[in-house]
Design an enzyme around this catalytic site. Structure first.
Site, short mmCIF file in Angstrom:
data_model
loop_
_atom_site.label_atom_id
_atom_site.label_comp_id
_atom_site.label_asym_id
_atom_site.label_seq_id
_atom_site.Cartn_x
_atom_site.Cartn_y
_atom_site.Cartn_z
N ARG A 58 62.87 49.51 25.57
CA ARG A 58 63.52 49.19 26.16
C ARG A 58 64.63 48.03 25.61
NH1 ARG A 58 61.00 47.93 29.85
NH2 ARG A 58 60.96 45.24 30.04
N GLU A 95 51.90 33.34 27.39
CA GLU A 95 51.15 32.65 28.97
C GLU A 95 49.93 32.31 28.54
OE1 GLU A 95 51.53 31.46 33.79
OE2 GLU A 95 52.50 33.48 32.33
#
Length: 171
Positions: A58, A95
């Site tokens: 994007r 993460e």
């Protein structure tokens, strides 16, 4: 313009607990898309930008038209294995695990003033990785910009050494 009313929010995508901010509704609206690019360009006009760098995918959608508006070039940052020439890469922590980004080694010239542009600031990992590659090639990160910023995730913190801006903020 009230961009928040034009951004579609999709609960539990791509996984439970995530509120995905979908910019395709802005991209298809010619006035909203034009205003998004205009506001980002207005922020960068006085920064003497030489080139825009946009991370996959994007960042391409916002960065390329922004580069066109400013009359500068555009450099794509890709996921591994997508670029055909010699590359630099940067691996960063997620993460749960790691990810990696790549850029052509000849994409940035020493001393060029670079704006890194993406659609959304969350953790800041993608943007920071892109900053590090630009600096590795001798470029100067003049600004890091986002259409949307998720303030509660605090991605701005790891980008505190850079000029960071966003157009729309969600708390």
């Amino acid at each position: 313009m009230d961009f928040k009313s034009k951004i579609r929010s999709i609960l539990d995508f791509p996984k439970k607990g995530i509120n995905f901010r979908d910019i395709t509704t802005v991209l298809k609206d010619k006035e909203a898309f034009h205003e998004c690019i205009k506001q980002m360009a207005d922020h960068l006009r006085d920064k003497n930008i030489d080139i825009i760098v946009g991370p996959e995918a994007r960042g391409f959608l916002i960065g390329a038209p922004l580069a066109y508006e400013l009359g500068v070039g555009f450099v794509p940052v890709r996921k591994p294995g997508k670029l055909p020439s010699e590359i630099v890469s940067f691996e960063y922590e997620l993460e749960y695990g790691t990810d990696k980004l790549e850029m052509h080694k000849d994409a940035i010239e020493k001393g060029q003033r670079v704006a890194i542009i993406d659609d959304l600031l969350a953790t800041g990992g993608t943007a920071l990785s892109t900053c590090k590659m630009v600096e590795q090639l001798g470029g100067e990160v003049a600004s890091v910009g986002f259409f949307i910023e998720l303030e509660d995730i605090n991605g701005r913190k790891i980008l505190e050494d850079y000029d960071v801006f966003s157009i729309v903020k969600f708390s």
